[in-house]
Each structure stands twice: as structure tokens, then as C-alpha cells.
Design a protein around this motif. Sequence first.
Motif, PDB file in Angstrom:
ATOM      1  N   TYR A  30       0.794  -1.223   0.000  1.00 35.65           N
ATOM      2  CA  TYR A  30       0.000   0.000   0.000  1.00 35.65           C
ATOM      3  C   TYR A  30       0.835   1.286   0.000  1.00 35.65           C
ATOM      4  N   VAL A  31       2.042   1.240  -0.568  1.00 35.33           N
ATOM      5  CA  VAL A  31       2.839   2.456  -0.733  1.00 35.33           C
ATOM      6  C   VAL A  31       2.511   3.032  -2.095  1.00 35.33           C
ATOM      7  N   VAL A  32       1.987   4.251  -2.101  1.00 35.32           N
ATOM      8  CA  VAL A  32       1.606   4.932  -3.340  1.00 35.32           C
ATOM      9  C   VAL A  32       2.212   6.328  -3.315  1.00 35.32           C
ATOM     10  N   ASP A  33       3.003   6.633  -4.317  1.00 33.63           N
ATOM     11  CA  ASP A  33       3.652   7.938  -4.422  1.00 33.63           C
ATOM     12  C   ASP A  33       4.411   8.311  -3.147  1.00 33.63           C
ATOM     13  N   GLY A  34       5.103   7.343  -2.568  1.00 38.48           N
ATOM     14  CA  GLY A  34       5.933   7.596  -1.399  1.00 38.48           C
ATOM     15  C   GLY A  34       5.198   7.738  -0.084  1.00 38.48           C
ATOM     16  N   ARG A  35       3.895   7.415  -0.101  1.00 43.94           N
ATOM     17  CA  ARG A  35       3.098   7.531   1.127  1.00 43.94           C
ATOM     18  C   ARG A  35       2.362   6.217   1.363  1.00 43.94           C
ATOM     19  N   LEU A  36       2.077   5.940   2.604  1.00 49.58           N
ATOM     20  CA  LEU A  36       1.430   4.694   2.984  1.00 49.58           C
ATOM     21  C   LEU A  36      -0.083   4.880   3.009  1.00 49.58           C
ATOM     22  N   GLU A  37      -0.774   4.200   2.106  1.00 46.30           N
ATOM     23  CA  GLU A  37      -2.231   4.325   2.002  1.00 46.30           C
ATOM     24  C   GLU A  37      -2.959   3.598   3.134  1.00 46.30           C
ATOM     25  N   LYS A  38      -2.444   2.442   3.554  1.00 44.77           N
ATOM     26  CA  LYS A  38      -3.037   1.655   4.636  1.00 44.77           C
ATOM     27  C   LYS A  38      -1.910   1.128   5.517  1.00 44.77           C
ATOM     28  N   SER A  39      -2.146   1.081   6.826  1.00 42.21           N
ATOM     29  CA  SER A  39      -1.100   0.614   7.742  1.00 42.21           C
ATOM     30  C   SER A  39      -1.207  -0.872   8.083  1.00 42.21           C
ATOM     31  N   ASN A  40      -2.102  -1.593   7.419  1.00 44.75           N
ATOM     32  CA  ASN A  40      -2.334  -3.010   7.726  1.00 44.75           C
ATOM     33  C   ASN A  40      -1.062  -3.834   7.782  1.00 44.75           C
ATOM     34  N   SER A  41      -0.165  -3.655   6.832  1.00 47.12           N
ATOM     35  CA  SER A  41       1.018  -4.521   6.779  1.00 47.12           C
ATOM     36  C   SER A  41       2.079  -4.134   7.812  1.00 47.12           C
ATOM     37  N   LEU A  42       1.833  -3.080   8.598  1.00 43.99           N
ATOM     38  CA  LEU A  42       2.732  -2.729   9.694  1.00 43.99           C
ATOM     39  C   LEU A  42       2.203  -3.211  11.043  1.00 43.99           C
ATOM     40  N   GLN A  43       0.927  -3.572  11.098  1.00 43.95           N
ATOM     41  CA  GLN A  43       0.317  -3.964  12.368  1.00 43.95           C
ATOM     42  C   GLN A  43       0.837  -5.325  12.800  1.00 43.95           C
ATOM     43  N   GLY A  44       1.443  -5.363  13.975  1.00 45.91           N
ATOM     44  CA  GLY A  44       2.007  -6.596  14.495  1.00 45.91           C
ATOM     45  C   GLY A  44       3.459  -6.396  14.884  1.00 45.91           C
ATOM     46  N   PHE A  45       4.153  -7.486  15.059  1.00 42.53           N
ATOM     47  CA  PHE A  45       5.557  -7.483  15.455  1.00 42.53           C
ATOM     48  C   PHE A  45       6.291  -8.360  14.450  1.00 42.53           C
ATOM     49  N   TYR A  46       7.094  -7.735  13.574  1.00 40.94           N
ATOM     50  CA  TYR A  46       7.685  -8.456  12.458  1.00 40.94           C
ATOM     51  C   TYR A  46       9.195  -8.289  12.397  1.00 40.94           C
ATOM     52  N   ARG A  47       9.878  -9.363  11.983  1.00 41.71           N
ATOM     53  CA  ARG A  47      11.338  -9.397  11.845  1.00 41.71           C
ATOM     54  C   ARG A  47      11.731  -8.751  10.516  1.00 41.71           C
TER      55      ARG A  47
END
Length: 178
Positions: free
Chosen positions: A143-160
Amino acid sequence: MSDAFTVLWTHDTCRALRKAGRVGERPPVAFNGVHSSLPAWSGARPGDQVYALHVKQREVFVVSQMRVIEAGRRDCCGTAPTTWEEPAYPGHDDWSMLGAGGCGAQAVHVDATPVRFDASVSGEVLTKLAWRNRRGQTRGLKYVVDGRLEKSNSLQGFYRLTPEAADELAEVVSGSAP
């Protein structure tokens, strides 16, 4: 070799940090949990880095970089509660907004950079961010569009993070020092 992870701090968490006057202070502790109300820091070990991220108006910020010291209750945490009405970690009331009251919360003691909300992650770096799972599969930020994050879904959680992505975020932290 240490690993690096990301954790997303919500608007409520960041609002509480500002309201409590914690901007510019170093959190001594964060909290993980067994319930979806808190991210599970289960993969983090002493020495690992954790980047607390925040998304505001489609822009991603590194709020704090934390090195894990150890997980679990220490003397600084205060007396364990005997009823649900008592605070879980009275010794860390100043930082309770980081999840002390969450379901199954466990203290994770950290050595952290000061809390800040001006370390912006550029659009170029957003496209380079990648995480790897236990099987070695990697995924990028969606969800990165034109250098900005459209949705934060893929950041939610704890990821390596991949080592390269961890280096990118370390550069954001070191390159934006006040």
C-alpha cells in the motif's frame, strides 16, 4: 547476531505519550501480550533492535529505537497485582500507555532512543522495507503509493526485518537526530 523488528504504535498510544509529556524521554520498558490487544514480542531476544513506528496522515515515523535487554518482571516493575483492579506494573506507571494494562501484558525492558515524532521514513525507504518470516520468506510493505502509505495493515504486528531494511531504519534514526 541480533535481529531487528518493527512494532506499530497506535494513534491512542502516541497521543497518550504526548499527553503524558514523554516526548524526549527514553522508555525503559515496553509491553508484549498474548492477546491481539498487544503485539507479541515472542521472537525478540536480548540484544535485538525494535523500531516503534507510527503512521500519521499516510506518513511513517520512527518513534523510538529500542534494544531489548530482557523480558519479564524485575524489581523496577513493582509488586505483582493480587487482583485485576490493581495496576499490573506499578513501577512503570509513567509508561503504562505502552501496554501495561493489556491482556496478558509482559514487561520487556529496553534501552531506547528518546520518543520523538519527527523521524520521518522517506518514500524511497518505504519501498525498501522488507520483513522475513521464520521460513525465510520475505515480503515488502504493501500500500505504498507515491511515497506515502495508504493503509497501515502490513505494519500492524511485530515483524522481523531483513538486515537491509534494519539498516535503512537505523539510518533514519541516526540521520534525523535533533
